[in-house]
Design a protein around this motif. Structure first.
Motif, short mmCIF file in Angstrom:
data_model
loop_
_atom_site.label_atom_id
_atom_site.label_comp_id
_atom_site.label_asym_id
_atom_site.label_seq_id
_atom_site.Cartn_x
_atom_site.Cartn_y
_atom_site.Cartn_z
N ASN A 57 0.84 -1.20 0.00
CA ASN A 57 0.00 0.00 0.00
C ASN A 57 0.87 1.24 0.00
OD1 ASN A 57 -2.54 -1.45 0.29
ND2 ASN A 57 -1.87 -1.91 2.37
N GLU A 58 0.42 2.26 -0.73
CA GLU A 58 1.13 3.54 -0.75
C GLU A 58 0.14 4.69 -0.74
OE1 GLU A 58 3.30 4.34 -4.37
OE2 GLU A 58 2.23 2.73 -5.40
N VAL A 59 0.67 5.88 -0.51
CA VAL A 59 -0.17 7.06 -0.32
C VAL A 59 -1.03 7.35 -1.54
CG1 VAL A 59 -0.09 9.56 -0.03
CG2 VAL A 59 1.31 8.08 1.42
N SER A 60 -0.50 7.09 -2.73
CA SER A 60 -1.26 7.39 -3.95
C SER A 60 -2.58 6.62 -3.99
CB SER A 60 -0.42 7.06 -5.19
OG SER A 60 -0.10 5.68 -5.23
N ILE A 61 -2.62 5.44 -3.39
CA ILE A 61 -3.86 4.66 -3.35
C ILE A 61 -4.92 5.41 -2.56
CG2 ILE A 61 -4.92 2.54 -2.49
CD1 ILE A 61 -2.25 1.13 -2.99
N MET A 62 -4.51 5.95 -1.40
CA MET A 62 -5.44 6.71 -0.57
C MET A 62 -5.92 7.96 -1.30
SD MET A 62 -5.71 4.80 2.01
CE MET A 62 -6.64 5.84 3.13
N ASN A 63 -4.99 8.63 -1.99
CA ASN A 63 -5.38 9.83 -2.74
C ASN A 63 -6.43 9.51 -3.79
OD1 ASN A 63 -3.89 11.95 -1.58
ND2 ASN A 63 -2.03 11.31 -2.62
N ASN A 64 -6.24 8.39 -4.50
CA ASN A 64 -7.21 8.00 -5.53
C ASN A 64 -8.57 7.68 -4.93
OD1 ASN A 64 -5.22 8.27 -7.49
ND2 ASN A 64 -4.65 6.10 -7.42
N ILE A 65 -8.56 6.99 -3.78
CA ILE A 65 -9.82 6.63 -3.12
C ILE A 65 -10.58 7.88 -2.72
CG2 ILE A 65 -10.81 5.57 -1.06
CD1 ILE A 65 -8.54 3.50 -1.19
N PHE A 66 -9.87 8.82 -2.08
CA PHE A 66 -10.55 10.01 -1.59
C PHE A 66 -10.88 10.99 -2.70
CE2 PHE A 66 -8.65 8.57 2.47
CZ PHE A 66 -9.83 8.46 3.19
N ASP A 67 -10.09 11.03 -3.78
CA ASP A 67 -10.44 11.87 -4.92
C ASP A 67 -11.78 11.45 -5.51
OD1 ASP A 67 -8.25 13.49 -4.73
OD2 ASP A 67 -7.06 12.43 -6.24
N GLU A 68 -11.97 10.15 -5.62
CA GLU A 68 -13.25 9.63 -6.13
C GLU A 68 -14.39 9.99 -5.19
OE1 GLU A 68 -15.92 7.86 -8.64
OE2 GLU A 68 -13.81 8.37 -8.99
N MET A 69 -14.11 9.90 -3.87
CA MET A 69 -15.14 10.25 -2.90
C MET A 69 -15.49 11.73 -3.00
SD MET A 69 -15.00 9.98 1.27
CE MET A 69 -14.01 11.47 1.40
N TYR A 70 -14.47 12.60 -3.17
CA TYR A 70 -14.73 14.04 -3.29
C TYR A 70 -15.63 14.33 -4.49
CZ TYR A 70 -10.47 14.28 -0.43
OH TYR A 70 -9.53 14.09 0.53
N ARG A 71 -15.34 13.65 -5.61
CA ARG A 71 -16.12 13.90 -6.82
C ARG A 71 -17.59 13.54 -6.61
NH1 ARG A 71 -11.29 12.28 -9.55
NH2 ARG A 71 -11.85 10.08 -9.39
N LYS A 72 -17.83 12.42 -5.94
CA LYS A 72 -19.21 11.99 -5.71
C LYS A 72 -19.94 12.94 -4.77
CE LYS A 72 -18.36 7.08 -6.58
NZ LYS A 72 -18.30 5.71 -5.99
N ILE A 73 -19.25 13.35 -3.70
CA ILE A 73 -19.90 14.27 -2.75
C ILE A 73 -20.17 15.62 -3.40
CG2 ILE A 73 -19.63 15.49 -0.55
CD1 ILE A 73 -18.01 13.16 0.46
N ASN A 74 -19.19 16.12 -4.17
CA ASN A 74 -19.39 17.40 -4.86
C ASN A 74 -20.54 17.32 -5.85
OD1 ASN A 74 -17.57 19.33 -3.83
ND2 ASN A 74 -15.87 18.38 -4.89
N LEU A 75 -20.64 16.18 -6.56
CA LEU A 75 -21.73 16.01 -7.52
C LEU A 75 -23.08 16.01 -6.80
CD1 LEU A 75 -22.74 15.42 -10.37
CD2 LEU A 75 -22.37 12.97 -9.92
N ALA A 76 -23.15 15.25 -5.69
CA ALA A 76 -24.40 15.20 -4.93
C ALA A 76 -24.75 16.57 -4.37
CB ALA A 76 -24.27 14.18 -3.79
N GLY A 77 -23.75 17.26 -3.82
CA GLY A 77 -23.99 18.61 -3.29
C GLY A 77 -24.41 19.58 -4.37
N GLY A 78 -23.78 19.46 -5.56
CA GLY A 78 -24.15 20.34 -6.66
C GLY A 78 -25.58 20.13 -7.12
#
Length: 414
Positions: free
Chosen positions: A272-293
């Motif tokens: 496991n490396e940090v880039s994995i976590m970044n990818n996971i949370f980037d996807e989560m941000y996109r979904k939350i932003n879409l729902a909020g929008g």
């Protein structure tokens, strides 16, 4: 040419002044038209502010894991539906840690395991305190800033000395604000001498800090748990500028050789490396932003309809005035801009009030909680831009209908 341009700009400026004057004079109508846009902008920017603040906290937590750091463990961070396969994997062992440490002299290799226990000092206790059993060089890889006292000595780490370093929340609950260094605590039947106190880090949204943890030497682990069944992690950090793909390939080769895996056999460990976590949370941000929008879009639509209705009423009230202006030579674009600007001013004022409410909310949250909210300049600009667009769209048809009026019919309107 320039004369015509200056005349047109002057007409637009006069339209702006007329729109501003109308907004100032008709205070009640202005107030009624602000509500929908204010609520819409408040809803959208609140969601974006929460998401951005969460992202900031999460990224800070991810950065503390180290950008050039690998975590060798049983479970992959991505998770997935094959949990049964991962659960059958062996834990990373101490022997594998020692072998890897010897085979990677250019890297820092640390080992850790953890468990939860009740910690006591006199009549005070903390339930479910996280006890981290760490190798001596753990502090070179993970952030372990010492506020008081010191870190483990090589002798203490190697010989399982009964010493401990407390997180600030543990120390506060066990010692009621007094200095814990030099005193003792109990975990089960084992008495530990407190040699250090960690600096307060605060909790990330995604990661628990060491504030509620107790650090003890790895060689002391056998007094509490069997390492064969405990969750373990090997942490490997390369020097600055390390090529992570090369490091992963090297660590993978070492682990496969130590576990005697054939070339056809799948890895039974996770890198496991940090880039994995970044990818996971980037996807989560996109979904939350879409729902909020989407949620905010409905609020903005309601606000836009409110502004449009008010503008239709405004046009109807000023039909005679429009007729007189056109009879005196006012161009259609002068009338169009006048009402369009008025709708945009109303929306921007509503948006500004919504942004002010968000800002006040961030101040209250920051004051009464440990979580920090940040209203960024980009979100402020986004809120005002959305408000302007809503005003322009909502006011376009009423303004167009006013600009197309026949002056004779308008003047004779009763």
């Amino acid at each position: 040419m320039f004369r015509k341009l200056f005349f047109t700009l002057g007409q637009i400026y006069q339209s702006w002044l007329a729109a501003l004057e109308s907004v100032v004079i008709n205070k009640l109508r202005t107030g009624l038209s602000l509500g929908g846009v204010t609520i819409g902008i408040f809803a959208i920017i609140t969601v974006f502010t929460l998401v951005d603040s969460m992202a900031l906290h999460i990224r800070q937590g991810i950065e503390s894991l180290g950008s050039n750091t690998l975590y060798v463990s049983k479970w992959p961070w991505e998770g997935g539906g094959e949990w049964w396969k991962y659960s059958n994997r062996p834990q990373v062992s101490l022997d594998e840690y020692r072998e890897t440490q010897a085979l990677l002299p250019q890297a820092e290799v640390a080992f850790m395991t953890s468990f939860n226990r009740t910690a006591r000092h006199g009549s005070l206790y903390v339930d479910n305190a996280t006890v981290l059993c760490v190798s001596h060089n753990y502090d070179r890889i993970q952030t372990t800033e010492i506020d008081q006292g010191r870190y483990f000595t090589p002798f203490e780490s190697a010989h399982g000395s009964r010493v401990a370093i407390l997180g600030p929340e543990i120390a506060e609950q066990l010692f009621d604000g007094s200095d814990p260094v030099g005193k003792t605590i109990r975990i089960g039947d084992i008495k530990l001498h407190v040699i250090g106190l960690l600096a307060k880090a605060g909790n990330s949204v995604a990661f628990n800090s060491l504030d509620r943890s107790i650090l003890i030497p790895l060689s002391l682990t056998g007094n509490f748990i069997n390492l064969r069944w405990a969750p373990t992690d090997m942490i490997i950090t390369g020097p600055d500028g390390t090529d992570m793909e090369n490091l992963k390939a090297e660590v993978s080769s070492i682990m496969r050789r130590l576990r005697r895996l054939s070339p056809q056999t799948e890895d039974n460990f996770a890198l496991n490396e940090v880039s994995i976590m970044n990818n996971i949370f980037d996807e989560m941000y996109r979904k939350i932003n879409l729902a909020g929008g989407i949620i905010g879009l409905f609020s903005i639509l309601v606000g836009g309809f409110g502004v449009a209705n008010i503008m239709f009423v405004t046009v109807r009230e000023r039909i005679v005035q429009i007729g007189i202006q056109k009879a005196l030579g006012a161009r259609p674009y002068f009338i169009l801009c006048q009402f369009l600007f008025e709708a945009m001013i109303l929306s921007v004022i509503g948006g500004a009030i919504g942004l002010a409410m968000v800002y006040i909310g961030t101040l209250l949250v920051n004051h009464f909680s440990n979580f920090t909210l940040v209203l960024t300049f980009s979100n402020i600009l986004l809120g005002l831009t959305i408000a302007s667009i809503v005003g322009a769209v909502a006011g376009l048809f009423p303004a167009w209908s006013a600009a197309r009026m026949d002056p004779v019919q308008a003047i004779s309107h009763t």
